[in-house]
Design a protein around this motif. Structure first.
Motif, PDB file in Angstrom:
ATOM      1  N   ALA A 160      -2.142  -4.650  -3.749  1.00 47.27           N
ATOM      2  CA  ALA A 160      -2.606  -6.023  -3.547  1.00 47.27           C
ATOM      3  C   ALA A 160      -4.082  -6.185  -3.916  1.00 47.27           C
ATOM      4  N   GLN A 161      -4.783  -5.048  -4.083  1.00 48.92           N
ATOM      5  CA  GLN A 161      -6.214  -5.080  -4.433  1.00 48.92           C
ATOM      6  C   GLN A 161      -6.444  -4.391  -5.781  1.00 48.92           C
ATOM      7  N   GLY A 162      -5.594  -4.702  -6.748  1.00 47.66           N
ATOM      8  CA  GLY A 162      -5.767  -4.156  -8.098  1.00 47.66           C
ATOM      9  C   GLY A 162      -5.502  -2.674  -8.210  1.00 47.66           C
ATOM     10  N   LYS A 163      -4.647  -2.152  -7.331  1.00 45.44           N
ATOM     11  CA  LYS A 163      -4.262  -0.728  -7.324  1.00 45.44           C
ATOM     12  C   LYS A 163      -5.477   0.192  -7.165  1.00 45.44           C
ATOM     13  N   GLU A 164      -6.402  -0.242  -6.312  1.00 47.71           N
ATOM     14  CA  GLU A 164      -7.597   0.558  -6.036  1.00 47.71           C
ATOM     15  C   GLU A 164      -7.258   1.699  -5.084  1.00 47.71           C
ATOM     16  N   VAL A 165      -7.797   2.883  -5.380  1.00 46.57           N
ATOM     17  CA  VAL A 165      -7.506   4.082  -4.589  1.00 46.57           C
ATOM     18  C   VAL A 165      -8.658   4.384  -3.642  1.00 46.57           C
ATOM     19  N   THR A 166      -8.336   4.651  -2.371  1.00 46.24           N
ATOM     20  CA  THR A 166      -9.318   5.080  -1.374  1.00 46.24           C
ATOM     21  C   THR A 166      -8.904   6.466  -0.883  1.00 46.24           C
ATOM     22  N   GLN A 167      -9.815   7.432  -0.983  1.00 52.60           N
ATOM     23  CA  GLN A 167      -9.493   8.808  -0.574  1.00 52.60           C
ATOM     24  C   GLN A 167     -10.427   9.266   0.534  1.00 52.60           C
ATOM     25  N   LEU A 168      -9.859   9.986   1.507  1.00 52.52           N
ATOM     26  CA  LEU A 168     -10.639  10.571   2.598  1.00 52.52           C
ATOM     27  C   LEU A 168     -10.320  12.058   2.657  1.00 52.52           C
ATOM     28  N   THR A 169     -11.330  12.894   2.437  1.00 47.05           N
ATOM     29  CA  THR A 169     -11.141  14.345   2.534  1.00 47.05           C
ATOM     30  C   THR A 169     -11.457  14.769   3.959  1.00 47.05           C
ATOM     31  N   THR A 170     -10.491  15.376   4.621  1.00 43.31           N
ATOM     32  CA  THR A 170     -10.662  15.756   6.032  1.00 43.31           C
ATOM     33  C   THR A 170     -11.163  17.192   6.136  1.00 43.31           C
ATOM     34  N   ASP A 171     -11.569  17.577   7.347  1.00 42.34           N
ATOM     35  CA  ASP A 171     -11.970  18.971   7.568  1.00 42.34           C
ATOM     36  C   ASP A 171     -10.840  19.761   8.227  1.00 42.34           C
ATOM     37  N   GLN A 220       0.847  -1.198   0.000  1.00 40.69           N
ATOM     38  CA  GLN A 220       0.000   0.000   0.000  1.00 40.69           C
ATOM     39  C   GLN A 220       0.885   1.252   0.000  1.00 40.69           C
ATOM     40  N   LEU A 221       0.355   2.311  -0.570  1.00 43.79           N
ATOM     41  CA  LEU A 221       1.043   3.604  -0.572  1.00 43.79           C
ATOM     42  C   LEU A 221       0.050   4.675  -0.156  1.00 43.79           C
ATOM     43  N   ALA A 222       0.409   5.436   0.885  1.00 43.89           N
ATOM     44  CA  ALA A 222      -0.439   6.540   1.349  1.00 43.89           C
ATOM     45  C   ALA A 222       0.176   7.861   0.905  1.00 43.89           C
ATOM     46  N   TRP A 223      -0.680   8.845   0.640  1.00 40.73           N
ATOM     47  CA  TRP A 223      -0.165  10.189   0.354  1.00 40.73           C
ATOM     48  C   TRP A 223      -1.145  11.246   0.866  1.00 40.73           C
ATOM     49  N   VAL A 224      -0.609  12.445   1.112  1.00 40.86           N
ATOM     50  CA  VAL A 224      -1.429  13.583   1.536  1.00 40.86           C
ATOM     51  C   VAL A 224      -1.245  14.703   0.522  1.00 40.86           C
ATOM     52  N   ALA A 225      -2.364  15.391   0.197  1.00 41.08           N
ATOM     53  CA  ALA A 225      -2.338  16.431  -0.830  1.00 41.08           C
ATOM     54  C   ALA A 225      -2.863  17.752  -0.272  1.00 41.08           C
ATOM     55  N   HIS A 226      -2.728  18.808  -1.077  1.00 47.51           N
ATOM     56  CA  HIS A 226      -3.033  20.158  -0.601  1.00 47.51           C
ATOM     57  C   HIS A 226      -4.538  20.445  -0.495  1.00 47.51           C
ATOM     58  N   ASN A 227      -5.381  19.502  -0.907  1.00 42.21           N
ATOM     59  CA  ASN A 227      -6.826  19.697  -0.743  1.00 42.21           C
ATOM     60  C   ASN A 227      -7.322  19.099   0.568  1.00 42.21           C
ATOM     61  N   SER A 228      -6.395  18.922   1.537  1.00 43.04           N
ATOM     62  CA  SER A 228      -6.709  18.396   2.874  1.00 43.04           C
ATOM     63  C   SER A 228      -7.130  16.930   2.848  1.00 43.04           C
ATOM     64  N   SER A 229      -6.723  16.196   1.810  1.00 42.42           N
ATOM     65  CA  SER A 229      -7.107  14.787   1.716  1.00 42.42           C
ATOM     66  C   SER A 229      -5.941  13.878   2.079  1.00 42.42           C
ATOM     67  N   ILE A 230      -6.291  12.647   2.486  1.00 42.41           N
ATOM     68  CA  ILE A 230      -5.323  11.565   2.656  1.00 42.41           C
ATOM     69  C   ILE A 230      -5.850  10.396   1.831  1.00 42.41           C
ATOM     70  N   SER A 231      -4.960   9.739   1.091  1.00 42.52           N
ATOM     71  CA  SER A 231      -5.385   8.672   0.182  1.00 42.52           C
ATOM     72  C   SER A 231      -4.463   7.471   0.320  1.00 42.52           C
ATOM     73  N   VAL A 232      -4.985   6.304  -0.023  1.00 36.25           N
ATOM     74  CA  VAL A 232      -4.198   5.063  -0.032  1.00 36.25           C
ATOM     75  C   VAL A 232      -4.494   4.320  -1.326  1.00 36.25           C
TER      76      VAL A 232
END
Length: 293
Positions: free
Chosen positions: A169-180, A153-165
């Protein structure tokens, strides 16, 4: 070869070695014409990666024959400054976040110093510079990247206040969570499922990832400071009104850090079970946090 590596806006990188109680620098031939922005040792410490404003990554390694540090460049397809780097546990794959709103995984295999790598969930063909993954429009500048302990897995954080993984192992599926929260600047896996991230809100936050679609906020890790409000004299009251246009005596935040947290690093424990991690901030302070699993 081990030591401390540094990079700076003067477009140079040095590897510092401790000899007779004195740190001695060795200049690295990084061949860049813009500021160096980030640097990271590989897990085996036989090479390191350096990101820069020159829209490229220098992968530097030590050549014993000539007794110097050389570099190879990964140039395409980056279109802007490289802001963050992290190595896969296999010492070959390299994740990079950049200001072109992309998150990528490259092969940094150098045949001169290491054996041919085996296949991974990210791919099996790994010549130097091969793009194993390219995620477009990550929501803003990609400030921080971190591989999980397994490297799947690879996690990253971006300037729109989101964190994503992204889960290889699951077909390179992306899960994103936008925080407040305000934008996060650094991210770190502290166990196979737990992630710590921090940034402009001046305190670390804990997230958990249980699989595709299951990325959740857990809690704020900072303990608010108790401020004791004493009685303020009339003179102090008017002085504050005059200087700060406020009646408050202090504008301190109720967090350990008083400014943005720029980087999180492991202090003790393995990436699979981090015991302590550090945070450094623009307030000039460093904090060491104990993570309870």
């Amino acid at each position: 070869v081990t030591g401390v590596q540094t990079c700076a806006s003067d477009r140079n990188a040095y590897v510092w070695s401790l000899k007779d109680g004195v740190w001695k620098p060795t200049l690295v031939l990084v061949r860049i014409n813009r500021a160096a922005t980030c640097v990271k040792w590989s897990p085996l410490e036989n090479k390191f990666a350096l990101g820069s404003g020159a829209r490229l990554i220098s992968v530097c390694y030590f050549e014993k024959e000539n007794d110097w540090w050389l570099s190879k460049h990964i140039k395409k397809p980056m279109c802007s400054t490289v802001l963050s780097l992290d190595w896969h546990p296999n010492n070959i794959l390299l994740a990079a976040g950049s200001a072109d709103l992309h998150c990528r995984v490259f092969s940094a295999y150098i045949k001169d110093i290491e054996e041919k790598p085996g296949p991974t969930p990210w791919g099996s063909k790994m010549p130097f510079g091969e793009v194993m993954l390219e995620l477009k429009d990550c929501g803003g500048w990609v400030h921080g990247v971190s591989f999980s302990p397994s490297g799947d897995q690879l996690a990253w954080v971006a300037h729109n206040s989101s964190i994503s993984v992204v889960d290889a192992a699951q077909g390179k599926e992306v899960t994103q969570l936008t925080t407040d929260h305000l934008p996060l600047l650094s991210v770190l896996f502290v166990s196979p499922t737990e992630i710590v991230a921090a940034g402009h809100n001046c305190c670390p936050y804990q997230f958990t990832y249980k699989g595709p679609g299951a990325l959740e906020f857990v809690k704020k890790l900072d303990i608010p400071k108790q401020t004791s409000k004493g009685s303020m004299s009339a003179m102090q009251h008017f002085r504050n009104l005059d200087k700060k246009a406020t009646e408050e005596d202090s504008n301190e935040l109720n967090t350990l850090h008083q400014n943005s947290i720029m980087q999180l690093c492991i202090v003790s424990g393995e990436k699979g079970k981090v015991e302590k991690f550090s945070s450094v901030s623009l307030d000039g302070a460093m904090g060491i946090w104990t993570f309870k699993h």
